[in-house]
Design a protein around this motif. Structure first.
Motif, PDB file in Angstrom:
ATOM      1  N   HIS A   7       0.798  -1.225   0.000  1.00 17.30           N
ATOM      2  CA  HIS A   7       0.000   0.000   0.000  1.00 17.30           C
ATOM      3  C   HIS A   7       0.833   1.279   0.000  1.00 17.30           C
ATOM      4  O   HIS A   7       0.269   2.367  -0.158  1.00 17.30           O
ATOM      5  N   LEU A   8       2.136   1.191   0.216  1.00 20.04           N
ATOM      6  CA  LEU A   8       2.976   2.381   0.246  1.00 20.04           C
ATOM      7  C   LEU A   8       3.815   2.461  -1.027  1.00 20.04           C
ATOM      8  O   LEU A   8       4.245   1.436  -1.550  1.00 20.04           O
ATOM      9  N   PRO A   9       4.091   3.675  -1.511  1.00 19.30           N
ATOM     10  CA  PRO A   9       4.860   3.827  -2.752  1.00 19.30           C
ATOM     11  C   PRO A   9       6.361   3.709  -2.558  1.00 19.30           C
ATOM     12  O   PRO A   9       7.129   3.926  -3.490  1.00 19.30           O
ATOM     13  N   PHE A  10       6.798   3.403  -1.349  1.00 16.54           N
ATOM     14  CA  PHE A  10       8.212   3.169  -1.056  1.00 16.54           C
ATOM     15  C   PHE A  10       8.299   1.901  -0.213  1.00 16.54           C
ATOM     16  O   PHE A  10       7.288   1.396   0.284  1.00 16.54           O
ATOM     17  N   ASP A  11       9.497   1.387  -0.055  1.00 16.95           N
ATOM     18  CA  ASP A  11       9.681   0.117   0.631  1.00 16.95           C
ATOM     19  C   ASP A  11       9.449   0.239   2.136  1.00 16.95           C
ATOM     20  O   ASP A  11       9.755   1.272   2.750  1.00 16.95           O
ATOM     21  N   ALA A  12       8.929  -0.826   2.700  1.00 16.04           N
ATOM     22  CA  ALA A  12       8.913  -1.029   4.139  1.00 16.04           C
ATOM     23  C   ALA A  12       9.863  -2.187   4.426  1.00 16.04           C
ATOM     24  O   ALA A  12      10.187  -2.965   3.526  1.00 16.04           O
ATOM     25  N   PRO A  13      10.353  -2.315   5.650  1.00 20.32           N
ATOM     26  CA  PRO A  13      11.177  -3.480   5.965  1.00 20.32           C
ATOM     27  C   PRO A  13      10.414  -4.771   5.667  1.00 20.32           C
ATOM     28  O   PRO A  13       9.186  -4.814   5.722  1.00 20.32           O
ATOM     29  N   GLU A  14      11.149  -5.808   5.352  1.00 16.34           N
ATOM     30  CA  GLU A  14      10.556  -7.122   5.116  1.00 16.34           C
ATOM     31  C   GLU A  14      11.192  -8.108   6.087  1.00 16.34           C
ATOM     32  O   GLU A  14      12.394  -8.382   6.005  1.00 16.34           O
ATOM     33  N   ILE A  15      10.392  -8.610   7.020  1.00 17.30           N
ATOM     34  CA  ILE A  15      10.897  -9.573   7.995  1.00 17.30           C
ATOM     35  C   ILE A  15      10.816 -10.970   7.385  1.00 17.30           C
ATOM     36  O   ILE A  15       9.738 -11.446   7.039  1.00 17.30           O
ATOM     37  N   LEU A  16      11.977 -11.597   7.264  1.00 15.28           N
ATOM     38  CA  LEU A  16      12.039 -12.935   6.678  1.00 15.28           C
ATOM     39  C   LEU A  16      11.784 -14.006   7.734  1.00 15.28           C
ATOM     40  O   LEU A  16      11.064 -14.973   7.473  1.00 15.28           O
ATOM     41  N   THR A  17      12.387 -13.842   8.902  1.00 11.82           N
ATOM     42  CA  THR A  17      12.177 -14.794   9.999  1.00 11.82           C
ATOM     43  C   THR A  17      12.199 -14.055  11.328  1.00 11.82           C
ATOM     44  O   THR A  17      12.814 -12.989  11.456  1.00 11.82           O
TER      45      THR A  17
END
Length: 314
Positions: free
Chosen positions: A68-78
């Motif tokens: 929903h955002l036009p820029f990246d958010a952190p992505e938690i892998l584990t």
């Protein structure tokens, strides 16, 4: 770095090396904990004040935010555990902190930098999927900010009431008419009408916005400190005050940014000043029990700002 911190860092680096990351090393200390680069396009973040269940909720929020955002958010892998403390392994994001691209002590802040902040605030204000983020606790608390509340103002008022009492002694000495200001702030927060709920980052400043060479936002990082769902005016209020470096020109820069955000989004300046006072009281002892550190001194300066004081006098 203290001996204890050094030992903890060394122990954690050994943990990552033993886990198959030979190039692991510390990057920086974020608001919520320490960050380590693992060397394969990922980073590990050790969260000092969060439980694993909170981080899994944060993981779901990040995934939703990315859509929903036009820029990246952190992505938690584990979500893992290290020495009994929860840890996330996250994708390393591109871009450099805005703070490295501009001077934050210059009143003539580059228009591109201000446009960048406006774009970030606009995107968050338009992000209305807030179910997961509203379930997060804030600061070092264990219960969600919204627990038992129907409005953001009421939830924030209770947070202020809980937190500011822990360093009331410091404020009573350094903030003129502190107890009346506290009572007025809490009363005004409780009386705020319900606002359209959006994602609130809670602590946007030049270190948390990653940009490209043209100062376009690529990512927003360090959610968690005061992240929740609520009134987007809160982020605008905090961003204008947290943007400038500690310098004699900081009040002028904050006034200019406050006026720009108010004009850009149609916000009343008094509402921004009210939320700024709430942030100052709620976070005053976030980094040192009982206050007394540099952040607490900054919070005192916010509450002593004549414009803020005037709003809390009415």
């Amino acid at each position: 770095m203290t001996d204890t911190t050094h030992d903890t860092t060394a122990r954690r680096v050994r943990h990552f090396v033993d886990a198959g990351y030979p190039d692991a090393g510390p990057v920086e200390a974020a608001v919520e904990g320490a960050v380590y680069r693992l060397g394969d396009g990922t980073v590990a973040k050790v969260w000092e004040h969060r439980q694993g269940s909170d981080l899994r909720r944060m993981q779901r929020f990040y995934a939703d935010a990315a859509a929903h955002l036009p820029f990246d958010a952190p992505e938690i892998l584990t979500v893992e555990d290290i020495d009994g403390v929860p840890m996330t392994v996250e994708r390393e994001l591109s871009g450099a902190p805005l703070a490295r691209r501009i001077r934050t002590d210059d009143p003539e802040v580059l228009p591109e930098a201000v446009d960048c902040l406006v774009g970030v605030l606009r995107a968050l204000a338009a992000a209305h999927e807030v179910a997961e983020v509203k379930e997060l606790p804030v600061l070092d608390e264990e219960r969600p900010l919204w627990e038992g509340h129907a409005t953001f103002g009421s939830a924030l008022a209770d947070l202020v009431e809980r937190r500011v009492s822990r360093c009331a002694g410091v404020f009573a000495v350094q903030v003129h008419d502190f107890y009346r200001k506290r009572a007025t702030l809490i009363e005004k927060l409780r009386s705020l009408p319900r606002a359209d709920e959006a994602v609130v980052h809670g602590d946007i400043f030049p270190e948390t916005v990653l940009v490209d060479d043209e100062l376009r936002p690529l990512a927003l990082v360090d959610y968690g400190f005061l992240s929740t769902g609520g009134d987007p005016r809160f982020d605008a209020a905090v961003t204008a005050a947290r943007f400038p470096a500690a310098s004699e020109r900081a009040p002028e820069i904050t006034r200019r940014l406050t006026a720009r955000f108010a004009d850009e989004f149609g916000y009343a300046i008094d509402d921004l000043l009210l939320y700024r006072a709430a942030y100052a009281m709620a976070t005053s002892d976030a980094f040192a029990p009982g206050g007394g550190d540099e952040h607490c001194a900054w919070c005192v300066s916010v509450l002593e700002d004549p414009a803020v004081a005037e709003v809390l006098r009415r």
